[in-house]
Design a protein around this motif. Structure first.
Motif, PDB file in Angstrom:
ATOM      1  N   GLU A   1      -4.877  -5.577  -5.924  1.00  0.00           N
ATOM      2  CA  GLU A   1      -5.226  -7.360  -5.461  1.00  0.00           C
ATOM      3  C   GLU A   1      -5.580  -7.319  -3.719  1.00  0.00           C
ATOM      4  O   GLU A   1      -4.015  -6.426  -3.313  1.00  0.00           O
TER       5      GLU A   1
ATOM      6  N   GLN B   1      -2.067  -4.912  -2.674  1.00  0.00           N
ATOM      7  CA  GLN B   1      -1.188  -4.804  -3.863  1.00  0.00           C
ATOM      8  C   GLN B   1      -1.547  -3.504  -4.972  1.00  0.00           C
ATOM      9  O   GLN B   1      -3.094  -3.933  -5.134  1.00  0.00           O
TER      10      GLN B   1
ATOM     11  N   GLN C   1      -6.858  -8.380  -0.212  1.00  0.00           N
ATOM     12  CA  GLN C   1      -7.117  -9.211   0.681  1.00  0.00           C
ATOM     13  C   GLN C   1      -8.455  -9.626   1.586  1.00  0.00           C
ATOM     14  O   GLN C   1      -8.442  -8.131   2.605  1.00  0.00           O
TER      15      GLN C   1
ATOM     16  N   LYS D   1       4.930  -5.632  -9.139  1.00  0.00           N
ATOM     17  CA  LYS D   1       3.722  -5.312  -7.672  1.00  0.00           C
ATOM     18  C   LYS D   1       4.113  -4.674  -6.853  1.00  0.00           C
ATOM     19  O   LYS D   1       5.140  -4.743  -6.060  1.00  0.00           O
TER      20      LYS D   1
END
Length: 186
Positions: free
Chosen positions: A120, A139, A122, A69
């Motif tokens: 990923e 990420q 947010q 990641k």
């Protein structure tokens, strides 16, 4: 604000001013009690925007030896003092294919969209009251950059993010999209 904009619309080339008279309540010897000033107002539309918008020139390199990641952040800001938290939502741009195609055509490049499964993000965050910027974070999951046979799919990727919503005021009309480049190699 409304009257100013209406007057300015009548003659966009005109410089509008506000004449003021200031009364000096405690003048020093030789100072005038009444003074005049001319204020030239500049109205700024309140916006949220990416600090670095458009195509980012710094390419993020990912290799087969990179961590699983990879963490990234960039800045988003407002051009006004907010009296409360400014909540915003980021998303992958709906016109991603068009943006990438246009960039590739103008720059003789071969970027493809970063697979959504490798991202990923947010989506919803905020700029806290009292400051005018915040970092937005995301990420990239290296193991999700794979081809049909589950082998690494090396190449050049673009992540097209857009400011989708904001809790107050407006989203900047041009600085609301960022294209973040990645180069995945052995």
């Amino acid at each position: 604000h409304g009257k100013f904009v209406a007057e300015q619309a009548k003659d966009p080339e005109a410089t509008l001013v506000i004449p003021c008279q200031v009364v000096n309540l405690n003048p020093a010897e030789g100072d005038s009690v009444n003074m005049q000033a001319i204020v030239v107002p500049r109205i700024i539309e309140p916006y949220i925007f990416f600090t670095k918008a458009g195509f980012l020139t710094e390419v993020n390199n990912i290799s087969s030896k990179s961590q699983e990641k990879l963490f990234y952040d960039n800045k988003i800001e407002v051009n006004y003092p907010a009296s409360q938290d400014v909540e915003y939502t980021l998303a992958i741009a709906k016109n991603s294919a068009e943006l990438i195609q246009q960039y590739n055509a103008e720059n003789a490049s071969d970027y493809v969209i970063l697979p959504s499964g490798a991202l990923e993000l947010q989506g919803t965050s905020k700029i806290p009251v009292g400051v005018n910027y915040a970092d937005y974070k995301f990420q990239v999951v290296r193991s999700k950059l794979v081809g049909a046979n589950n082998s690494p799919k090396y190449g050049r990727y673009l992540l097209p993010l857009v400011i989708h919503e904001v809790s107050q005021n407006k989203i900047h009309p041009t600085d609301n999209v960022v294209l973040i480049p990645f180069n995945y190699h052995e």
